[in-house]
Design a protein around this motif. Sequence first.
Motif, PDB file in Angstrom:
ATOM      1  N   ILE A 308      -6.300  -6.787  -1.429  1.00  0.00           N
ATOM      2  CA  ILE A 308      -5.417  -5.522  -0.737  1.00  0.00           C
ATOM      3  C   ILE A 308      -5.409  -4.225  -1.479  1.00  0.00           C
ATOM      4  N   LEU A 309      -5.703  -4.064  -2.929  1.00  0.00           N
ATOM      5  CA  LEU A 309      -5.940  -2.919  -3.332  1.00  0.00           C
ATOM      6  C   LEU A 309      -7.136  -2.370  -2.918  1.00  0.00           C
ATOM      7  N   VAL A 310      -8.211  -3.006  -2.950  1.00  0.00           N
ATOM      8  CA  VAL A 310      -9.554  -2.708  -2.697  1.00  0.00           C
ATOM      9  C   VAL A 310      -9.356  -1.965  -1.016  1.00  0.00           C
ATOM     10  N   ALA A 311      -8.548  -2.765  -0.452  1.00  0.00           N
ATOM     11  CA  ALA A 311      -8.447  -2.045   1.045  1.00  0.00           C
ATOM     12  C   ALA A 311      -8.230  -0.494   1.371  1.00  0.00           C
ATOM     13  N   GLN A 312      -7.559  -0.236  -0.094  1.00  0.00           N
ATOM     14  CA  GLN A 312      -6.938   1.222   0.102  1.00  0.00           C
ATOM     15  C   GLN A 312      -8.462   2.122  -0.005  1.00  0.00           C
ATOM     16  N   THR A 313      -9.378   1.684  -0.498  1.00  0.00           N
ATOM     17  CA  THR A 313     -10.631   2.731  -0.721  1.00  0.00           C
ATOM     18  C   THR A 313     -11.379   2.347   0.400  1.00  0.00           C
ATOM     19  N   LEU A 314     -11.521   1.016   0.822  1.00  0.00           N
ATOM     20  CA  LEU A 314     -12.550   0.475   1.938  1.00  0.00           C
ATOM     21  C   LEU A 314     -11.902   1.246   3.053  1.00  0.00           C
ATOM     22  N   ALA A 315     -10.856   1.697   3.338  1.00  0.00           N
ATOM     23  CA  ALA A 315     -10.256   2.462   4.523  1.00  0.00           C
ATOM     24  C   ALA A 315     -10.710   3.882   4.719  1.00  0.00           C
ATOM     25  N   LEU A 412      -0.342   1.710   4.691  1.00  0.00           N
ATOM     26  CA  LEU A 412      -1.258   0.851   3.845  1.00  0.00           C
ATOM     27  C   LEU A 412      -1.012   1.268   2.148  1.00  0.00           C
ATOM     28  N   GLY A 413      -0.877   2.353   1.836  1.00  0.00           N
ATOM     29  CA  GLY A 413      -0.699   2.569   0.573  1.00  0.00           C
ATOM     30  C   GLY A 413       0.530   1.879  -0.063  1.00  0.00           C
TER      31      GLY A 413
END
Length: 534
Positions: A308-315, A412-413
């Motif tokens: 879920i934290l990696v999702a920040q950069t993958l977005a 998201l953030g």
Amino acid sequence: MDSKDDKPEFNEKITSDTATAAAIATDDEHSMTVREAFRRYPWACFWAIAMSLTIIMEGYDGILLANLIAYPSFKKQYGNYYPALGQYVVSAPWQAGLGNAANCGAVLGQFLNGYVTERFGHRRVIMVALVFLTGFVFITFFAKSIAVLCVGEVLLGIPWGIFAIMGSAYASEVCPLALRGYLLAFVNLCWVIGQFVAAGVLEGLVNNTTQWAYRIPFAVQWAWPVPLFILALLAPESPWWLIRKGRVADAEKSLQRLSSNMSPTQIQLKVAMMMHTNAYEETLNTESSYRDCFRGTNLRRTEVACMILVAQTLAGEAFAYNATYFFTQAGLAASDAYKMNFGATALAFIATCVSWVLMTYFGRRTLLCTGLGLIALDLLLIGCLSYAGTSAATWTQAAFAMLWLGLYSSLLGPQSFTVAAEISATRLRAQTLSLARNAYNVVNIIDGVIEPYLINPTEAGLKGKTAFVWFGVCTLTLVWALFRLPETKGKTYEELDVLFEKRVPAWKFKTTQVNEVAEANEILRDKDWMPKTD
């Protein structure tokens, strides 16, 4: 029992009376309204906010270098002149190196944090990290070469790595259930405040052609450590950490400082709930070590926190979050680009405040999945507009980049920070958050290396078409979230323990009802940690 080094004998402490007290405190947590929580725990809110303010420094530097790369005076000092382009440019390798230097240091800082916080507590670790940060700023301020600047950023990344998870870890352990989401989402607001300050400083100095145009932004970082050190010195320690250390009396004193108008009985009930949860996690062989993050059901919890934290950069964070360079490559003048960036950070601030309203009515899973879907659509539109090649299309792309930031900051953030802090076992909070932030940093480093080569005019020069890459990655992340991301809103830590132990599917967390204290009691009795009932 209350010494710093002795572990509590929970098989003696978890009596039927303790279990009953834990059940009463758990019911109270569920029934407490937001207004009542503010009335009872005003100091918990204050100290959660105070300890989260360290994130402002990381947010400040997070966009500082990424945007200084497009700064005329910075490019002249640290870049090379390209006759074909008629301008100074920081080469793609150094652009990637500077962009990822702090992240490399943060990996080490976050790894250390998992050890030192559990051993020494939140307050002391923050104070020591602030001292080191003050010294490391001198390196970046006086750097004559880009190599020295890069070294300074790596060293600064170490304390920033500690701060990156400290606010979330502390807030998650001092706030009641009704306030937990709001105070954890405040971490994202601290990022935005730091970025807003950085954007204002950069916009104000963009026309300054002297060395102070890029040195003053570095010097601003000396403004934070002293007041933050004083706040950390005065703050109460986390009562959950004190319980894990067997310091029950100190945990009661900490709760007294965090609360207001609460009777000694109410505080003892809350301590009983913490002791019961901690004892239950101990029966599941959950110790405070990195190794245990990958054992049993904790592996699933670690996966969720990391992803879920990696999702920040993958977005598409590397593309759209620090968009000044994209604006200039899309054809906007440097002064216009920095004005856009300043406006974007103001938008992010407002959007983060909007997230507090949204989380009142919607769950974490709903907001995160919706956010990933809308962000993917936004990236697709930016990519499609890149084929128009007109001035109007360029400004529209810039507007959609700002819309990306608004979606990220409202959906998201804040929610990703919240879920990452809530999802772990309480005995593994520091370790799980350290792993999650390190997963984010590693992926962010990879993205930070790839993005300059995609957008830099001396490399692929894709400009707006870069959005197609992040659209694909964001869509895959959305698919993961639909199947693996559980709902944590309204769940106590012990309730989450039981749901994970029962291996409830992610999409059923919201609707599955459990009597967490009763089910935990059964396990405690089976392992002789509680007296058997007749």
